[in-house]
Scaffold this motif. Structure first.
Motif, PDB file in Angstrom:
ATOM      1  N   UNK A 104       0.826  -1.214   0.000  1.00 32.49           N
ATOM      2  CA  UNK A 104       0.000   0.000   0.000  1.00 32.49           C
ATOM      3  C   UNK A 104       0.858   1.261   0.000  1.00 32.49           C
ATOM      4  N   UNK A 105       2.035   1.191   0.588  1.00 33.41           N
ATOM      5  CA  UNK A 105       2.854   2.384   0.766  1.00 33.41           C
ATOM      6  C   UNK A 105       4.026   2.518  -0.198  1.00 33.41           C
ATOM      7  N   UNK A 106       4.595   1.385  -0.632  1.00 30.34           N
ATOM      8  CA  UNK A 106       5.802   1.440  -1.457  1.00 30.34           C
ATOM      9  C   UNK A 106       5.700   0.510  -2.660  1.00 30.34           C
ATOM     10  N   UNK A 107       6.437   0.894  -3.694  1.00 34.91           N
ATOM     11  CA  UNK A 107       6.586   0.053  -4.878  1.00 34.91           C
ATOM     12  C   UNK A 107       8.074  -0.037  -5.198  1.00 34.91           C
ATOM     13  N   UNK A 108       8.523  -1.222  -5.540  1.00 30.71           N
ATOM     14  CA  UNK A 108       9.941  -1.436  -5.827  1.00 30.71           C
ATOM     15  C   UNK A 108      10.094  -2.286  -7.085  1.00 30.71           C
ATOM     16  N   UNK A 109      11.198  -2.073  -7.758  1.00 31.17           N
ATOM     17  CA  UNK A 109      11.486  -2.854  -8.965  1.00 31.17           C
ATOM     18  C   UNK A 109      12.993  -3.004  -9.124  1.00 31.17           C
ATOM     19  N   UNK A 110      13.366  -4.128  -9.707  1.00 30.21           N
ATOM     20  CA  UNK A 110      14.764  -4.390 -10.060  1.00 30.21           C
ATOM     21  C   UNK A 110      14.792  -4.825 -11.519  1.00 30.21           C
ATOM     22  N   UNK A 111      15.767  -4.317 -12.248  1.00 35.30           N
ATOM     23  CA  UNK A 111      15.907  -4.666 -13.662  1.00 35.30           C
ATOM     24  C   UNK A 111      17.332  -5.153 -13.942  1.00 35.30           C
TER      25      UNK A 111
END
Length: 115
Positions: A104-111
């Protein structure tokens, strides 16, 4: 294949929700397909935020620096797995892997970019 780039990003969902309230902001950063997909979801701002984080992660991982966020598109395959396409001739021989996660508070991604 050889890894030639790695990028990661985390963003607050509230930041993207605030951005979405500004006229035209979404269309400057996201493709129409990304906007339609995200806004159709129950947690639309989480979906937009994780796509924004993915674009940042891909931007950091690419071997070239000049690319518009709108030219990086994050979609989902039928099985739900995220997929990235880059609308740039310099990316035609690259394989881009991406992992997305959000709350609900954070979004993260790794590429990871491979050649």
């Amino acid at each position: 294949m050889q890894v030639i780039g790695l990028g990661t990003d985390i963003v607050e969902v509230k930041r993207i929700e605030a951005l979405a309230q500004k006229p035209g902001a979404l269309s400057r950063l996201f493709t129409q397909k990304e906007i339609q997909y995200s806004l159709a979801r129950k947690n639309k701002y989480e979906h937009l935020a994780v796509r924004f984080a993915a674009k940042e992660a891909v931007f950091k991982a690419l071997p070239f620096a000049e690319i518009a966020f709108k030219n990086i598109q994050v979609t989902n395959l039928e099985n739900g797995r995220p997929q990235v396409t880059v609308a740039d001739e310099r990316a035609k021989d690259l394989v881009i892997l991406v992992s997305l996660s959000h709350t609900k508070e954070y979004a993260a991604a790794t590429a990871v970019v491979q050649k």
